[in-house]
Design a protein around this motif. Structure first.
Motif, PDB file in Angstrom:
ATOM      1  N   ASN A 196       0.834  -1.203   0.000  1.00  0.00           N
ATOM      2  CA  ASN A 196       0.000   0.000   0.000  1.00  0.00           C
ATOM      3  C   ASN A 196       0.869   1.253   0.000  1.00  0.00           C
TER       4      ASN A 196
ATOM      5  N   GLN B 135      -5.932  -5.460  -2.874  1.00  0.00           N
ATOM      6  CA  GLN B 135      -5.568  -4.047  -2.764  1.00  0.00           C
ATOM      7  C   GLN B 135      -6.755  -3.206  -2.309  1.00  0.00           C
ATOM      8  N   GLU B 136      -7.922  -3.531  -2.807  1.00  0.00           N
ATOM      9  CA  GLU B 136      -9.125  -2.767  -2.420  1.00  0.00           C
ATOM     10  C   GLU B 136      -9.535  -3.050  -0.982  1.00  0.00           C
TER      11      GLU B 136
ATOM     12  N   ASN C 160      -6.779  -1.926   1.717  1.00  0.00           N
ATOM     13  CA  ASN C 160      -6.603  -0.491   1.915  1.00  0.00           C
ATOM     14  C   ASN C 160      -7.862   0.195   2.444  1.00  0.00           C
TER      15      ASN C 160
ATOM     16  N   PRO D 172      -4.293   2.184  -2.435  1.00  0.00           N
ATOM     17  CA  PRO D 172      -3.647   1.123  -3.214  1.00  0.00           C
ATOM     18  C   PRO D 172      -2.337   1.593  -3.827  1.00  0.00           C
TER      19      PRO D 172
ATOM     20  N   MET E   5      -5.911   1.417 -10.068  1.00  0.00           N
ATOM     21  CA  MET E   5      -7.020   1.022  -9.198  1.00  0.00           C
ATOM     22  C   MET E   5      -8.129   2.076  -9.175  1.00  0.00           C
TER      23      MET E   5
END
Length: 420
Positions: A141, A332-333, A336, A343, A348
């Protein structure tokens, strides 16, 4: 059983054996050392664990408490020395290269090529993950460190406004103090002192000064009048903290702002994870803004996992799958959103993210183009661990010693910066 039936039975048994063996080869254990132990962070670690377990692997959690990671690194060193390194460890910045030089990290280029990491990551981040041009770590991140968090009700009660520079910050702090509210929530731990110092240095001196002084460790900048002003401003912040600050964990300081016991906190955006975990809504229950004077700059802290050499095909496969999972859009979604960070993938969509994250993402892109995207010295992204530790010690000494002058502190910091 006739001959044809026997042949068919043998074939089925052989096929089952192959499937079973392949299943064993595919499913392995991955031991992960990390220091995500607070509310929002623990949720984030659980998301990574779930992602890996979906692929049939088992996750062995090795959590070591301590927000700055110092305790985790001590434990890691003892494990590596004894020849029992975990598969993955939360390491970041120049420390990745320090471990790579020891020859204990594994080459992730095969996974990086398959997953197209070079096209997914900003070059400034990708370079930190490599040693001699080869990936040895994977970023999770991007945290913005130079944030100011505030309780809108506390500000309203005090008749104060959210400050945009240090003069306004002290005006707001005085009003909060007069209203019987602790102006600044702070945890008197060395890394927290350094985090505050970093934002003051960026806000007082600007991005170019910050780069020269705290990334390049330029002696002229470190001993300048600007650095003296940084130290004076930094020490003034302390006068607005409470007497119980020494030793307080950062998330407990954030809780003071959540409850309205304190008005403001200078802390990275992992603090947002605490607000969200407490059911608070950004813009309504809490405010986020760049730390005073730093709106057009961005100090970044990239969490990452360095991958250590492991034995056994199953463990190697689990490790590679972990590396790939970390940069997957799904993880990642979810990660974070829980962690309060943004991200690290460049492509993204931010639709599910709140206004604080969108501001952070926009500023990350803008400062990268404008040359004011700078690595966090307080969070191990800017200089060697030896120089960082030496400067951090002086900063905390100055914070805690009312007899030390700003001029003396500047001299000591310049000397500490020479530590190899």
């Amino acid at each position: 059983m006739n001959k044809m039936e026997m042949t068919l039975a043998r074939t089925l048994l052989a096929t089952a054996a192959v499937i079973t063996l392949n299943g064993v080869a595919q499913a392995g254990e991955v031991e992960v050392l990390h220091y995500w132990t607070s509310g929002g962070e623990a949720k984030s670690a659980a998301a990574l664990k779930a992602q890996l377990e979906k692929q049939g692997h088992s996750w062995k959690d090795f959590a070591v408490a301590g927000g700055g990671g110092e305790s985790a690194m001590t434990v890691l060193k003892s494990r590596v020395v004894s020849g029992n390194a975990p598969a993955a460890a939360q390491i970041k910045g120049p420390s990745i290269q320090e471990w790579a030089r020891e020859g204990v990290l594994t080459n992730l280029d095969e996974t990086a090529k398959t997953e197209k990491w070079d096209t997914l990551l900003p070059p400034v981040v990708a370079d930190v993950m490599k040693y001699k041009g080869k990936y040895v770590a994977v970023p999770v991140n991007v945290h913005r460190v130079n944030w100011l968090w505030a309780n809108p009700e506390a500000l309203k009660k005090a008749g104060a406004k959210l400050p945009t520079n240090w003069d306004e910050f002290f005006v707001a702090a005085d009003k909060l103090k007069a209203a019987g509210i602790i102006p600044v929530a702070h945890g008197g731990q060395s890394w927290q002192d350094f985090t505050t110092f970093e934002s003051v240095a960026l806000g007082v001196g600007g991005a170019d000064f910050y780069k020269k002084a705290l990334v390049q460790l330029d002696q002229a900048s470190l001993t300048s009048a600007t650095m003296e002003k940084v130290m004076t401003t930094f020490k003034k912040v302390k006068t607005y903290t409470d007497k119980n600050a020494p030793g307080r964990d950062w998330n407990l300081a954030t809780a003071m702002v959540i409850k309205g016991e304190a008005g403001m906190q200078l802390m990275g955006d992992w603090a947002k994870g605490e607000f969200v975990a407490a059911g608070k809504v950004p813009g309504k229950d809490f405010l986020c803004a760049a730390a005073p004077g730093t709106a057009k700059s961005f100090t970044f802290n990239v969490d990452s996992f360095a991958m250590f050499q492991v034995k056994g095909d199953d463990k190697v496969k689990a490790q590679k799958d972990l590396a790939a999972a970390i940069l997957s859009p799904e993880f990642q979604e979810v990660f974070n959103l829980n962690k309060g960070s943004i991200p690290v993938r460049l492509n993204m969509p931010m639709t599910k993210f709140d206004d604080c994250a969108k501001l952070s993402s926009n500023d990350f892109v803008a400062t990268n183009k404008g040359g004011s995207l700078v690595p966090s010295i307080a969070h191990g992204m800017a200089v060697s661990s030896a120089a960082q530790g030496a400067i951090q010690d002086v900063v905390s000494q100055f914070w805690n010693d009312d007899k030390m002058s700003a001029k003396d502190a500047v001299t000591k910091i310049a000397t500490a910066a020479k530590t190899k």
